[in-house]
Design an enzyme around this catalytic site. Structure first.
Site, mmCIF file in Angstrom:
data_model
loop_
_atom_site.group_PDB
_atom_site.id
_atom_site.type_symbol
_atom_site.label_atom_id
_atom_site.label_comp_id
_atom_site.label_asym_id
_atom_site.label_seq_id
_atom_site.Cartn_x
_atom_site.Cartn_y
_atom_site.Cartn_z
ATOM 1 N N LEU A 1 0.868 -1.193 0.000
ATOM 2 C CA LEU A 1 0.000 0.000 0.000
ATOM 3 C C LEU A 1 0.895 1.230 0.000
ATOM 4 C CD1 LEU A 1 -2.489 -1.129 2.806
ATOM 5 C CD2 LEU A 1 -3.012 -1.014 0.363
ATOM 6 N N HIS A 2 0.722 2.103 -0.967
ATOM 7 C CA HIS A 2 1.517 3.335 -0.959
ATOM 8 C C HIS A 2 0.814 4.541 -1.560
ATOM 9 C CE1 HIS A 2 2.212 2.298 -5.160
ATOM 10 N NE2 HIS A 2 2.646 3.531 -5.346
ATOM 11 N N ARG A 3 -0.399 4.356 -2.090
ATOM 12 C CA ARG A 3 -1.107 5.494 -2.696
ATOM 13 C C ARG A 3 -1.387 6.551 -1.641
ATOM 14 N NH1 ARG A 3 -0.405 5.621 -7.309
ATOM 15 N NH2 ARG A 3 -0.272 3.574 -8.200
#
Ligand code: UD1
Length: 364
Positions: free
Chosen positions: A206-208
């Site tokens: 997850l990095h958005r």
């Protein structure tokens, strides 16, 4: 001799340019191919290891732009790239994907009257809150040769008024890298290093900004991951943006010890983890494609995807960001209710071959 400069900036660009770099060598009687690294991603884990593993040469130009606000990044790339373009006067600038460097270098090329090739054109999430969506639209609007990975890309470009003669459905260069390196990917010892068995772990990334930039959203996602880690071992290679936010929001200490957080991983190790995962939970764009190619179940933690073929034909499910819905989707997969997938058209490892042939025909 004609001159092409290919631009790389951030992690997802490296595996897209590597197959093009190999293919362009076949035209070295007519064409000089140079690589410009903007330095948007710069550290060992986000850049250097990819150059090594993907057998990319030292970039011919390194702009050293680094992190900063998006405007600093875009403006910094433009100022530095202008110097390269005005000195080198290439015949074509090739950009890939949708990161800030993609758009910044395209705009410079356009102002210098230099032809632009955009590889991975036409993808649309229809969510302009995503910086990548704006980068995609702007880059496509000024590109001369638009290379499309899936048919939705052609539809979008035609709807936006791009001339049919500029659009080429050539397949997916990211999959070219996967096909090329699959034997080495399969030899990675990452599973034994992390102490997990094939089909017995959940892989998460997850990095958005929309998922990780607020404490409430990030905490809710990690609470959900804590519950998932009761079902199966959970591996989470952490992107620097996410790590920074976990620290800043004081969440790092609160994470369940059943979640195995690792550093950002190299290409071979990471794709190996995708290949043997029971399910991948992600908000990445590229991982939706890689899991589709490998026929691994993917639960996408986003409300939209610019890569609809992965949902329509592949193993991807677009679930959104609601924790309970994600949990239910993963549960269904672990209970054996899996989505069948096929590999999309032209995701065959030969996209770079087609693209370079077209470019050579057009500019030489
Ligand atoms: C960028 C891309 C995104 C892509 C992602 C993959 C844009 C708009 N976004 O987002 O599309 O999915 O890369 O990783 O171009 N950092 C490091 N080391 C690095 C690079 C970054 O520690 O080598 C840290 C910095 O603290 C930085 C943060 O990561 O502030 C975010 O990096 P940035 O390039 O701004 O955007 P990404 O979130 O990585």
């Amino acid at each position: 001799m004609k001159k092409v400069i290919s631009v790389v900036g951030a992690r997802p660009n490296f595996m897209k340019v590597a197959p093009l770099y190999r293919e362009f060598k076949k035209y070295n009687d007519r064409l000089i191919h140079l690589i410009c690294h903007t330095g948007q991603h710069y550290d060992e884990k986000m850049s250097k290891i990819f150059f090594e593993e993907l057998e990319l040469p030292q970039p011919d130009f390194y702009l050293g732009v680094g992190s900063g606000s998006h405007i600093e990044q875009i403006a910094g790339v433009m100022l530095q790239f202008e110097k390269i373009v005005s000195a080198e006067r290439p015949d074509l600038v090739l950009v890939v994907g949708d990161v800030n460097s993609t758009f910044a270098c395209s705009l410079v090329a356009s102002r210098y009257g230099i032809k632009i090739a955009h590889v991975e054109a036409g993808l649309r999430s229809f969510d302009r809150a995503m910086p990548e969506e704006v980068n995609r639209i702007l880059t496509d609007a000024i590109a001369d040769y638009l290379f499309v990975t899936e048919k939705s890309g052609m539809t979008h470009l035609l709807q936006e008024g791009v001339g049919r003669e500029k659009i080429f459905f050539t397949g997916n260069v990211m999959i070219d890298s996967l096909v090329h390196y699959l034997p080495r990917i399969e030899q990675s010892d990452i599973l034994s290093r992390l102490g997990c068995d094939p089909g017995q772990y959940i892989l998460v990334t997850l990095h958005r900004p929309s998922n990780v930039d607020t404490p409430e959203d990030l905490a809710a996602l990690f609470n959900m991951l804590g519950r998932l880690s009761e079902r199966q071992k959970l591996i989470f290679p952490v992107h620097p943006r996410t790590r920074k936010n976990l620290e800043r929001f004081g969440l790092l200490e609160k994470i369940s010890d059943k979640i195995l957080l690792t550093e950002a991983l190299g290409y071979l190790d990471f794709v190996c983890l995708i290949k043997y995962a029971s399910v991948v939970v992600t908000d990445s764009g590229g991982i939706q494609e890689e899991s589709t190619f490998l026929k691994v179940q993917c639960v996408t933690v986003r409300n939209n995807t610019e890569r609809p073929v992965t949902v329509e034909e592949g193993t991807n499910q677009l679930i959104g960001t609601d924790a309970s819905k994600i949990e239910q989707a993963v549960d269904r997969v672990l209970d054996g209710q899996v989505k069948q997938g096929v590999i999309p058209e032209l995701w065959d490892g030969k996209a770079a071959e087609r693209i370079c042939r077209i470019i050579a025909e057009k500019i030489c």
